[in-house]
Write an enzyme that holds these catalytic residues in place. Sequence first.
Site, PDB file in Angstrom:
ATOM      1  N   ARG A  43      25.585  23.075   1.081  1.00 23.67           N
ATOM      2  CA  ARG A  43      25.344  23.498   2.472  1.00 23.67           C
ATOM      3  C   ARG A  43      25.406  25.019   2.582  1.00 23.67           C
ATOM      4  O   ARG A  43      24.648  25.655   3.294  1.00 23.67           O
ATOM      5  CB  ARG A  43      26.390  22.864   3.405  1.00 23.67           C
ATOM      6  CG  ARG A  43      26.236  21.363   3.578  1.00 23.67           C
ATOM      7  CD  ARG A  43      27.326  20.787   4.483  1.00 23.67           C
ATOM      8  NE  ARG A  43      27.156  21.226   5.859  1.00 23.67           N
ATOM      9  CZ  ARG A  43      28.036  21.971   6.506  1.00 23.67           C
ATOM     10  NH1 ARG A  43      29.141  22.376   5.917  1.00 23.67           N
ATOM     11  NH2 ARG A  43      27.804  22.326   7.754  1.00 23.67           N
TER      12      ARG A  43
ATOM     13  N   SER B 274      36.937 -13.493  24.241  1.00 20.28           N
ATOM     14  CA  SER B 274      36.404 -14.023  22.975  1.00 20.28           C
ATOM     15  C   SER B 274      36.889 -15.439  22.729  1.00 20.28           C
ATOM     16  O   SER B 274      37.955 -15.832  23.178  1.00 20.28           O
ATOM     17  CB  SER B 274      36.831 -13.154  21.796  1.00 20.28           C
ATOM     18  OG  SER B 274      36.310 -13.711  20.610  1.00 20.28           O
TER      19      SER B 274
ATOM     20  N   ASN C 188      34.230  -7.572  17.920  1.00 27.21           N
ATOM     21  CA  ASN C 188      32.965  -8.142  17.464  1.00 27.21           C
ATOM     22  C   ASN C 188      32.460  -7.445  16.200  1.00 27.21           C
ATOM     23  O   ASN C 188      31.878  -8.081  15.317  1.00 27.21           O
ATOM     24  CB  ASN C 188      31.906  -8.043  18.570  1.00 27.21           C
ATOM     25  CG  ASN C 188      32.082  -9.126  19.617  1.00 27.21           C
ATOM     26  OD1 ASN C 188      33.155  -9.683  19.757  1.00 27.21           O
ATOM     27  ND2 ASN C 188      31.031  -9.423  20.368  1.00 27.21           N
TER      28      ASN C 188
ATOM     29  N   GLU D 111      34.227  -8.912  13.504  1.00 33.00           N
ATOM     30  CA  GLU D 111      33.643 -10.270  13.338  1.00 33.00           C
ATOM     31  C   GLU D 111      32.397 -10.187  12.425  1.00 33.00           C
ATOM     32  O   GLU D 111      32.216 -11.013  11.524  1.00 33.00           O
ATOM     33  CB  GLU D 111      33.288 -10.783  14.736  1.00 33.00           C
ATOM     34  CG  GLU D 111      32.631 -12.119  14.841  1.00 33.00           C
ATOM     35  CD  GLU D 111      32.314 -12.433  16.334  1.00 33.00           C
ATOM     36  OE1 GLU D 111      33.227 -12.421  17.166  1.00 33.00           O
ATOM     37  OE2 GLU D 111      31.134 -12.671  16.652  1.00 33.00           O
TER      38      GLU D 111
ATOM     39  N   THR E 186      20.779 -19.650  39.406  1.00 35.32           N
ATOM     40  CA  THR E 186      20.003 -20.879  39.532  1.00 35.32           C
ATOM     41  C   THR E 186      20.978 -22.001  39.901  1.00 35.32           C
ATOM     42  O   THR E 186      21.829 -22.381  39.081  1.00 35.32           O
ATOM     43  CB  THR E 186      19.310 -21.204  38.186  1.00 35.32           C
ATOM     44  OG1 THR E 186      18.698 -20.010  37.713  1.00 35.32           O
ATOM     45  CG2 THR E 186      18.299 -22.311  38.308  1.00 35.32           C
TER      46      THR E 186
ATOM     47  N   LYS F 233      37.043  -5.208  22.768  1.00 32.96           N
ATOM     48  CA  LYS F 233      36.235  -6.407  22.504  1.00 32.96           C
ATOM     49  C   LYS F 233      35.053  -6.053  21.597  1.00 32.96           C
ATOM     50  O   LYS F 233      34.675  -6.818  20.711  1.00 32.96           O
ATOM     51  CB  LYS F 233      35.736  -7.024  23.816  1.00 32.96           C
ATOM     52  CG  LYS F 233      34.763  -8.207  23.626  1.00 32.96           C
ATOM     53  CD  LYS F 233      35.456  -9.386  22.955  1.00 32.96           C
ATOM     54  CE  LYS F 233      34.650 -10.568  22.520  1.00 32.96           C
ATOM     55  NZ  LYS F 233      33.330 -10.860  22.795  1.00 32.96           N
TER      56      LYS F 233
ATOM     57  N   LYS G 122      24.569 -12.266  31.642  1.00 31.83           N
ATOM     58  CA  LYS G 122      24.059 -11.451  30.541  1.00 31.83           C
ATOM     59  C   LYS G 122      24.455  -9.993  30.748  1.00 31.83           C
ATOM     60  O   LYS G 122      24.411  -9.489  31.875  1.00 31.83           O
ATOM     61  CB  LYS G 122      22.522 -11.526  30.512  1.00 31.83           C
ATOM     62  CG  LYS G 122      21.999 -12.666  29.683  1.00 31.83           C
ATOM     63  CD  LYS G 122      20.516 -12.497  29.444  1.00 31.83           C
ATOM     64  CE  LYS G 122      19.868 -13.823  29.096  1.00 31.83           C
ATOM     65  NZ  LYS G 122      20.516 -14.542  28.006  1.00 31.83           N
ATOM     66  N   ALA G 123      24.834  -9.346  29.638  1.00 29.45           N
ATOM     67  CA  ALA G 123      25.252  -7.940  29.731  1.00 29.45           C
ATOM     68  C   ALA G 123      24.048  -7.061  30.076  1.00 29.45           C
ATOM     69  O   ALA G 123      22.899  -7.448  29.865  1.00 29.45           O
ATOM     70  CB  ALA G 123      25.861  -7.514  28.399  1.00 29.45           C
TER      71      ALA G 123
HETATM   72  N1  LIG Z   1      28.137 -17.155  24.183  1.00 28.88           N
HETATM   73  C1  LIG Z   1      29.238 -16.691  23.616  1.00 28.88           C
HETATM   74  O1  LIG Z   1      29.768 -17.212  22.615  1.00 28.88           O
HETATM   75  C2  LIG Z   1      29.912 -15.485  24.186  1.00 28.88           C
HETATM   76  C3  LIG Z   1      29.327 -14.742  25.203  1.00 28.88           C
HETATM   77  N2  LIG Z   1      29.984 -13.672  25.741  1.00 28.88           N
HETATM   78  C4  LIG Z   1      29.395 -12.915  26.846  1.00 28.88           C
HETATM   79  O2  LIG Z   1      29.617 -13.639  28.059  1.00 28.88           O
HETATM   80  C5  LIG Z   1      28.508 -13.468  28.960  1.00 28.88           C
HETATM   81  C6  LIG Z   1      27.913 -14.833  29.295  1.00 28.88           C
HETATM   82  O3  LIG Z   1      27.492 -15.410  28.079  1.00 28.88           O
HETATM   83  P1  LIG Z   1      26.774 -16.844  28.020  1.00 28.88           P
HETATM   84  O4  LIG Z   1      27.583 -17.835  28.772  1.00 28.88           O
HETATM   85  O5  LIG Z   1      26.469 -17.095  26.598  1.00 28.88           O
HETATM   86  O6  LIG Z   1      25.461 -16.643  28.900  1.00 28.88           O
HETATM   87  P2  LIG Z   1      24.158 -15.740  28.661  1.00 28.88           P
HETATM   88  O7  LIG Z   1      24.537 -14.432  28.074  1.00 28.88           O
HETATM   89  O8  LIG Z   1      23.144 -16.556  27.977  1.00 28.88           O
HETATM   90  O9  LIG Z   1      23.715 -15.489  30.185  1.00 28.88           O
HETATM   91  C7  LIG Z   1      23.247 -16.526  30.975  1.00 28.88           C
HETATM   92  C8  LIG Z   1      23.795 -16.396  32.373  1.00 28.88           C
HETATM   93  O10 LIG Z   1      23.420 -15.133  32.940  1.00 28.88           O
HETATM   94  C9  LIG Z   1      22.777 -15.390  34.205  1.00 28.88           C
HETATM   95  N3  LIG Z   1      21.820 -14.337  34.509  1.00 28.88           N
HETATM   96  C10 LIG Z   1      20.904 -13.793  33.687  1.00 28.88           C
HETATM   97  N4  LIG Z   1      20.218 -12.825  34.329  1.00 28.88           N
HETATM   98  C11 LIG Z   1      20.718 -12.756  35.579  1.00 28.88           C
HETATM   99  C12 LIG Z   1      20.425 -11.956  36.724  1.00 28.88           C
HETATM  100  N5  LIG Z   1      19.500 -11.001  36.677  1.00 28.88           N
HETATM  101  N6  LIG Z   1      21.140 -12.179  37.847  1.00 28.88           N
HETATM  102  C13 LIG Z   1      22.089 -13.124  37.888  1.00 28.88           C
HETATM  103  N7  LIG Z   1      22.414 -13.912  36.854  1.00 28.88           N
HETATM  104  C14 LIG Z   1      21.732 -13.727  35.707  1.00 28.88           C
HETATM  105  C15 LIG Z   1      22.129 -16.719  33.998  1.00 28.88           C
HETATM  106  O11 LIG Z   1      21.771 -17.277  35.217  1.00 28.88           O
HETATM  107  P3  LIG Z   1      20.576 -18.366  35.298  1.00 28.88           P
HETATM  108  O12 LIG Z   1      21.187 -19.657  34.932  1.00 28.88           O
HETATM  109  O13 LIG Z   1      20.137 -18.282  36.714  1.00 28.88           O
HETATM  110  O14 LIG Z   1      19.513 -17.926  34.338  1.00 28.88           O
HETATM  111  C16 LIG Z   1      23.239 -17.459  33.295  1.00 28.88           C
HETATM  112  O15 LIG Z   1      24.259 -17.850  34.168  1.00 28.88           O
HETATM  113  C17 LIG Z   1      27.535 -12.532  28.245  1.00 28.88           C
HETATM  114  O16 LIG Z   1      27.780 -11.218  28.635  1.00 28.88           O
HETATM  115  C18 LIG Z   1      27.884 -12.719  26.771  1.00 28.88           C
HETATM  116  O17 LIG Z   1      27.561 -11.600  25.979  1.00 28.88           O
HETATM  117  C19 LIG Z   1      31.239 -13.328  25.338  1.00 28.88           C
HETATM  118  C20 LIG Z   1      31.857 -14.024  24.356  1.00 28.88           C
HETATM  119  C21 LIG Z   1      31.248 -15.127  23.668  1.00 28.88           C
HETATM  120  O1  LIG Z   2      31.281 -12.127  21.616  1.00 23.21           O
HETATM  121  C1  LIG Z   2      31.098 -13.073  20.886  1.00 23.21           C
HETATM  122  C2  LIG Z   2      32.220 -13.658  20.106  1.00 23.21           C
HETATM  123  O2  LIG Z   2      33.338 -12.877  20.115  1.00 23.21           O
HETATM  124  C3  LIG Z   2      29.710 -13.636  20.769  1.00 23.21           C
HETATM  125  O3  LIG Z   2      29.683 -14.825  20.088  1.00 23.21           O
HETATM  126  C4  LIG Z   2      28.777 -12.600  20.271  1.00 23.21           C
HETATM  127  O4  LIG Z   2      27.732 -12.524  21.226  1.00 23.21           O
HETATM  128  C5  LIG Z   2      28.153 -12.868  18.950  1.00 23.21           C
HETATM  129  O5  LIG Z   2      27.416 -11.739  18.626  1.00 23.21           O
HETATM  130  P1  LIG Z   2      26.027 -11.781  17.848  1.00 23.21           P
HETATM  131  O6  LIG Z   2      25.120 -12.692  18.626  1.00 23.21           O
HETATM  132  O7  LIG Z   2      25.580 -10.359  17.853  1.00 23.21           O
HETATM  133  O8  LIG Z   2      26.331 -12.316  16.482  1.00 23.21           O
END
Ligand SMILES: NC(=O)C1=CN([C@@H]2O[C@H](COP(=O)(O)OP(=O)(O)OC[C@H]3O[C@@H](n4cnc5c(N)ncnc54)[C@H](OP(=O)(O)O)[C@@H]3O)[C@@H](O)[C@H]2O)C=CC1
Ligand SMILES: O=C(CO)[C@H](O)[C@H](O)COP(=O)(O)O
Length: 477
Positions: free
Chosen positions: A447, A132, A190, A193, A38, A186, A79-80
């Site tokens: 067993r 992280s 977690n 964590e 977006t 990683k 998103k994963a």
């Molecule tokens: N939040 C945290 O503290 C942590 C997160 N992570 C990991 O890092 C990654 C990013 O996390 P975070 O920043 O929280 O964002 P989110 O996991 O909330 O993901 C949102 C992002 O993913 C994009 N997205 C979702 N679906 C699609 C798609 N089908 N095609 C393309 N883009 C898509 C969104 O785009 P749009 O804006 O268009 O919707 C947006 O940029 C994740 O894998 C998360 O697990 C790792 C460590 C810590």
């Molecule tokens: O990767 C992380 C930190 O290291 C994220 O914060 C993680 O997504 C947190 O996990 P959950 O939402 O399952 O508590």
Amino acid sequence: MTTEGTARIAVTGLATMGSNLARNLARHGFRVAVHNRTPTRTKALVEDHGHEGEFVAAETMEELVASLQKPRQIIIMVKAGGPTDAVIDELSGLLEPGDMVIDGGNAHYADTRRREAALKAKGLLFVGAGISGGEEGALNGPSIMPGGPAESYVHVGPVFEEIAAKVDGQPCCVHVGPDGAGHFVKMVHNGIEYADMQLIAEAYDLLSRVGGHTPAQLADVFKQWNEGDLESYLIEITAEVLKHTDSTGGALVDKIEDAAEQKGTGRWTVQEALELGVPVTGIAEAVFARSLSGHIEQRKAVREALGAHEVVAKPDEQLVEDVRQALYASKVVAYAQGFDMIREASKNYDWNIDLGAMATIWRGGCIIRARFLNRIREAYDANPELASLLVDGYFSDAVKAAEAAWRRVAVRAVESGVPTPGFVSALAYYDALRSERLPASLVQGLRDFFGAHTYRRTDKPGSFHTLWSGDRTEIEA
Ligand SMILES: NC(=O)C1=CN([C@@H]2O[C@H](COP(=O)(O)OP(=O)(O)OC[C@H]3O[C@@H](n4cnc5c(N)ncnc54)[C@H](OP(=O)(O)O)[C@@H]3O)[C@@H](O)[C@H]2O)C=CC1
Ligand SMILES: O=C(CO)[C@H](O)[C@H](O)COP(=O)(O)O
């Protein structure tokens, strides 16, 4: 002026993590191309933070790819799962052999292995990198756990080391090992964590319900604990959350619904531990405690049918110190289990992971950063073949010193009816590992009785079966 071929690195996915990582890269002097599905997020990032460094905003993936120097390096922060696959599919059609795709999200390591194999067939390098540190870490220095082929680290390692957190001048980033090693580590990070947070929550629960302390008083307790062996980011922010009041003037923690959510990495850790046969009881209890908390209706039904246990609070200074020691000992157990799991996976997949190096890169930037990781690093550096962290001199002395307090806490919790699955299971793990004999002997006997599964004996080699439904003589199997 054209921006084609000028950016050093790209980030696609500009939510919390991606936008902060891009800013971190720009602040360190890397010209960074940015893109989000977006485009409003891309515009907002450049409008709000463009002055922090050099950004190249791309509206489409084609533009993003064109903006990069070759060989190209693109970090995916979406998103994963399915979204990551969708982005990789789109990118792989646009890239050339030698280019590199780095997945910085919380991917499952098996997905990472699959993706790396698929991209390798197209001549592309793929790196699964655990990152992280949350929002703040991504911006100011995360802990980075990159896997993937060693040659990829030659290109991307210097960039990651530049933007990672630094402790004693060392970057919190190292090449973890090939293919999914980075995302595996990683995931375990977690899992730990989860265990750490569960133990902290149990400490809080006991001290408030049994010890009679208010959240504000406990904020001071945690603040003080953060000056000793327990010093860590999670203890530090526990004090912050406990002291916080909302607009009504009351403690926020008392108003937050007591149902913990989870995105999946803790559950994956336990699933993988089951496959590897590594008992990660602390992480498993933490995952189950979160899911139990979420069963609001079931909890209500059982509470109404059986009544809640009446907990009588009694301020008690000894309890505060006992809980501190129980928390430390249980935490040591949780980390010991997590490191066992990494060691086992490393053997299983031939990853050759250096456990001391993992402790080193977790000392800063990440959510589980803690003072005692220095001790863990020393323990594995001194003996990479440690049977368990618990046998290292420093940690065996520490848990032995805490043992009496740990038992008092377990007894107090059980008597009071305050659930402490983390403390109690950590103590059971410690006791089980030290037991001369375990009741597994009876399990084996049972067993053999119902399934002729056989057993081994302590007094002679071989496998045996007792003719339970016959004359009950023993035969060699
Ligand atoms: N939040 C945290 O503290 C942590 C997160 N992570 C990991 O890092 C990654 C990013 O996390 P975070 O920043 O929280 O964002 P989110 O996991 O909330 O993901 C949102 C992002 O993913 C994009 N997205 C979702 N679906 C699609 C798609 N089908 N095609 C393309 N883009 C898509 C969104 O785009 P749009 O804006 O268009 O919707 C947006 O940029 C994740 O894998 C998360 O697990 C790792 C460590 C810590
Ligand atoms: O990767 C992380 C930190 O290291 C994220 O914060 C993680 O997504 C947190 O996990 P959950 O939402 O399952 O508590």
